[in-house]
Design a protein around this motif. Structure first.
Motif: not given
Lengths: 578, 369
Positions: A508-530
């Motif tokens: 299996s292959y999976g692609r995941y993103t997590r976008d976090i907004t805390l106040g004015a700050a943004k934190f972006e995350n992404e990953k692939d899992i095989i």
């Protein structure tokens, strides 16, 4: 097969007792050798557990488990489970001082023993003395024990029929585990009174006009010696350190063919008479609360292959069952949070958990000593909302869509005026109950799944899943700086095949993103899992493997700097069951 | 994205409307999950009365397949949330089809010719079928279909000696199917049987079905005992079926009689009183038929024709005489009776039977030869 007639032994015993000789049947079914292999590039040590439930990503483990069941007579069965412990975590550990360490020497340990009596009385089906996994009760009341503890909780249990046809009772006294009281303890002193702490529970099942009713009542009580009673010649009084009562009523039935309704209501009373610290599994002050579940399942609609499920849930923030299910139960219909982001921020969990999340009705969900292929558990305490699950099956292609909205009973400002009650359970991160001073939170979950077996090459199992979890919390409603929004998006595709009769493999292959907004700050995350999974099966032998490669980029600790994240992890296990 | 998902959902629903035909719906009484009346559920907490209580079996024909839908009294237990007997891994590692606690055997008499077909059932079931419902095709729903199929092939190959496993596999696959396309929805488990497998015989409006539920073993143990049970491999093979033991044991079904009943927990038998009769003594199972509309099921006669052994039919239709799932008939009978006589002797030695009871039971057993 596994049964041995010990007639000579019985004869000897019989002669000794000058009574009739009865053949004892000894059964070793289910005894096994279990081996586990962990490999990963985080080089983590065993998590401190003293058995193969390690929580690490390195090592090799071997356990021997002997199960003995003795059929003493038609009315009496006794059983025990004896298991070696194996926290050494590598195969070639031997010699010198380590041999003197009981755990590393892989000593055998009695895990549990029971006696089951079935005397054949009309009012009693079974009396059980000793260990059980206590899976016969509702997870909101008395939870089934986790597999590593399945024989560690002892008690006395009776079950039998009631007067009305189809009705029955279950009654038990269950010894209370030492960590299930306030402050993770059932005493405040090293010499405290713990031995008789326990839970009395009675459950009644009753058919009524086509429906099935189940009612239960229980009381958990933690008693201590009464220090004020200094006259010991007439015994010593006790005081109650904490007390927890739970009452439940459940009903289920079918309105029409293929339309089932289930409802449950729970009421908990919690009283505590000790100083609760800021790190506790139970509340800081007396509190009563409720929980409700209502589920409709219309599986046979006029549209062929189409079904719909609805669930309303409302679990009070102060609902307490001290002995409720901590894992191995999933009390809600929703999939819950995205397991691929389980533990995000901890380098051990770059890939999260491979299994889906369980929702449990307690604050102290049990996620200790997990392997990465297991499910994670999250507390559903305080959750209220609705899940709609549409399912249909067309052209041998089952698919489903889930839509869930969760609001929270702990949506309050300044603790809702009850800081003394809730400001004690401040551990656990995202899978905990999330008690904090100011909360204004809601969560939306959308998930779509489809699978199909293509009739090529002997059958090709394929699957696709897409899931979005949007979690918003305004926290202090007067302040924008603490507003937090987390949006998880992910999809996975998988293909699997029975490679031959003994071996199944999937990729299996999976692609995941997590976008976090805390106040004015943004934190972006992404990953692939095989992921690569195999399951190999012979009679009496099981071998399973799961290997994952995770590659991504993000800001897991929210420092403002993007970094590369990578993880390789593998687990293989082998069982011989005899 | 949400709109796309809704479109994806709605389109196939519209195209699927009306593409199915109900062949039959066969109902079974609730609360009869006690076999011949003496079976009791395991005493462990995760097995509850109702789990194996079959309420209905619905058969639906689509373009290229039949879909069988079996509905039970309790929700189907999910292997993904249950750890196995050893280690933390969920049962779903190997029981991947969404259920683990039950087997459902469906034996289909397609030609409706008395005596034409097979009257035995698969190993581990210990029942046989009335010759009026002798079957041509069997569909065996089980949590580990690939392993059960392989076990059956291996055991038959071993019993037959020289035959190659491939040849045995071919024969078995022609008449016995272990479905792998399975869905679980709350109390219903449905499974797909290709039309090609059920081709031949009379129209599906005129079939007869003998169906029953047994408890599935959650782990498939090896036989490492020091004293191996007598008999050929195929006679010892439980084939994934939990076998009852005397009394009320914790980990398997118990029974209250003197001799072990068949492990059949619930038999699809529309007449409520039929099941204990069919599963006791030397009776054989009768199937159910339905009218051309597929609306109403009728219980078969259940006329006894042979003993409770895996005896082959006199004139096997689909499976050759040296049938895969059947040991030689007389061998099976003798082996079974020899085993029962040994049990009887043991019971007498333990003082559990009076001399009169012993003689009566022994006489009955010998009369079956």
């Amino acid at each position: 097969m596994k049964t041995h007639q010990l007639k000579p032994l019985c004869l000897a015993v019989g002669l000794t007792l000058a009574g009739p000789a009865i053949a004892v049947e000894l059964d070793f079914s289910g005894s096994n050798i279990y081996m586990k292999f962990l490999d990963g590039d985080h080089r983590l040590q065993s998590g401190g557990s003293i058995d193969t439930a390690s929580g690490s990503d390195q090592g090799q483990f071997t356990e021997l488990e002997l199960r003995i069941t003795a059929r003493v007579s038609r009315e009496v069965e006794a059983g025990a489970r004896v298991q070696s412990r194996s926290s050494g975590a590598y195969w070639s550990e031997f010699g010198f001082a380590d041999e003197n360490t009981p755990i590393k020497a892989k000593n055998m340990k009695l895990r549990g023993a029971y006696v089951s009596l079935t005397p054949g009385y009309s009012w009693l089906n079974q009396a059980l003395l000793g260990s059980s996994d206590w899976g016969m009760f509702d997870p909101f009341t008395v939870g089934k024990m986790r597999y590593i503890d399945r024989d560690n909780i002892n008690g006395v249990y009776f079950k039998g029929p009631l007067g009305l046809a189809g009705s029955s009772y279950d009654v038990a006294w269950i010894s209370l585990a030492q960590f299930l009281g306030p402050n993770f303890s059932t005493t405040d002193t090293p010499t405290g009174l713990q031995k008789n702490d326990g839970t009395y529970v009675a459950q009644f099942k009753l058919p009524l006009a086509g429906a099935r009713l189940t009612a239960s009542v229980q009381q958990t009580k933690d008693r201590e010696r009464d220090a004020a009673d200094t006259t010991l010649f007439d015994g010593q009084d006790t005081t109650t350190r904490f007390k927890n009562q739970v009452m439940s009523l459940r009903a289920e039935g079918s309105l029409l063919d293929g339309l089932d309704l289930r409802g449950a209501a729970y009421y908990s009373i919690y009283e505590v008479d000790t100083v609760v610290q800021t790190f506790s599994n139970l509340l800081g002050a007396d509190y009563d609360d409720r929980a409700y579940l209502l589920t409709a399942d219309w599986s046979r609609t006029p549209l062929p292959g189409f079904g719909i499920m609805l669930q309303y849930f409302n679990i009070g923030a102060g609902y307490v069952s001290a002995v409720g299910a901590r894992r191995e139960s999933d009390v809600l219909l929703t999939e819950g949070s995205e397991s691929a982001w389980f533990g995000w921020g901890d380098p051990k969990y770059i890939g999260g958990q491979a299994g889906e999340m369980l929702q449990v009705p307690v604050t102290i969900r049990d996620n200790d000593f997990l392997d990465f292929d297991e499910t994670g558990a999250e507390s559903a305490i305080g959750w209220k909302g609705v899940t709609v699950l549409l399912k249909y099956d067309v052209a041998n292609t089952p698919m489903s869509i889930e839509a869930t909205r969760i609001d929270y009973n702990q949506n309050w400002q300044n603790w809702g005026g009850e800081q003394n009650v809730f400001d004690v359970i401040n551990f656990g991160g995202p899978t905990g109950p999330g008690f904090k001073e100011d909360t204004d939170r809601k969560t939306d979950i959308l998930a779509f799944k489809v699978s199909h077996v293509f009739p090529v090459a002997g059958g090709l199992d394929t699957g696709f899943k897409w899931k979005q979890v949007r979690d918003e919390d305004s926290a202090d409603v007067l302040t924008a700086a603490d507003n937090r929004e987390t949006v998880d998006n992910g999809f996975s595709v998988s293909v699997g095949k029975q490679l031959f009769s003994h071996l199944y493999g999937s990729l299996s292959y999976g692609r995941y993103t997590r976008d976090i907004t805390l106040g004015a700050a943004k934190f972006e995350n992404e990953k692939d899992i095989i992921s690569l999974r195999f399951a190999y099966n012979l009679t009496g032998f099981e071998l399973g493997t799961l290997a994952q490669w995770i590659d991504g980029r993000g800001d897991p600790q929210q420092t403002g700097t993007q970094i590369d994240v990578e993880q390789y992890r593998l687990k293989a296990f082998a069982k011989v069951i005899f | 994205m949400t709109r796309l998902l809704l479109l994806a959902l709605v389109f196939p629903v519209l195209t699927a409307w009306g593409a199915e035909r109900q062949v039959a719906i066969l109902n079974d009484p609730a609360g009869d999950d006690h076999g011949n009346g003496t079976l009791v559920y395991p005493q462990r907490g995760d097995f509850q009365p109702g789990d194996l209580d079959l309420l209905s079996l619905r058969i639906v024909r689509t373009d290229d397949a039949y879909r069988f839908e079996a509905t039970f009294r309790n929700p189907i237990r999910n292997p993904a949330s249950v750890a196995g007997d050893a280690g933390p891994e969920p049962l779903s590692y190997f029981a991947r089809r969404g259920f683990y606690a039950l087997n459902l055997d469906v034996y289909i008499d397609q030609d409706r010719v008395k005596g034409a077909g097979n009257t035995y059932t698969l190993p581990g079931r210990r029942v046989s079928i009335d010759e009026s419902h002798a079957w041509e095709k069997a569909v065996i729903l089980t949590p580990r279909p690939e392993l059960m199929r392989q076990q059956l092939i291996d055991a038959v190959a071993e019993s037959e000696g020289a035959r190659s496993p491939d040849e045995v596999a071919k024969r078995i696959d022609g008449s016995i199917l272990f479905p792998t396309e399975v869905r679980v929805r709350h109390r219903t488990v449905s499974f797909v049987v290709p039309v090609a497998f059920l081709a031949g015989g009379r129209p599906d409006t005129d079939w007869s079905i003998t169906a029953f539920v047994t408890a599935a073993k959650t782990s498939i143990e090896a036989d490492f005992s020091l004293s191996r049970s007598p008999g050929a491999a195929i006679e010892r093979l439980p084939l994934g079926v939990m076998q009852p033991k005397s009394g009320r044991p914790r980990d398997t079904f118990g029974y209250s009689g003197v001799t072990a009943p068949p492990p059949v927990v619930d038999l699809l038998a529309p007449a409520p009183l039929k099941q204990p009769e069919l599963l006791s003594g030397a009776a054989v199972l009768a199937g159910v038929t339905w009218a051309a509309s597929g609306a109403e099921a009728v219980a078969g006669s259940g006329r006894p024709v042979t003993s409770l052994t895996n005896a082959p039919s006199p004139t096997p239709a689909t499976v050759p005489e040296s049938s895969p799932a059947v040991p030689s008939s007389t061998g099976a009978q003798r082996g079974d009776i020899a085993e029962r006589l040994r049990t009887l002797n043991g019971l007498r030695a333990q003082g559990l039977l009076s001399e009169e009871e012993y003689r009566e039971l022994r006489r009955k057993m010998l009369s079956e030869l």
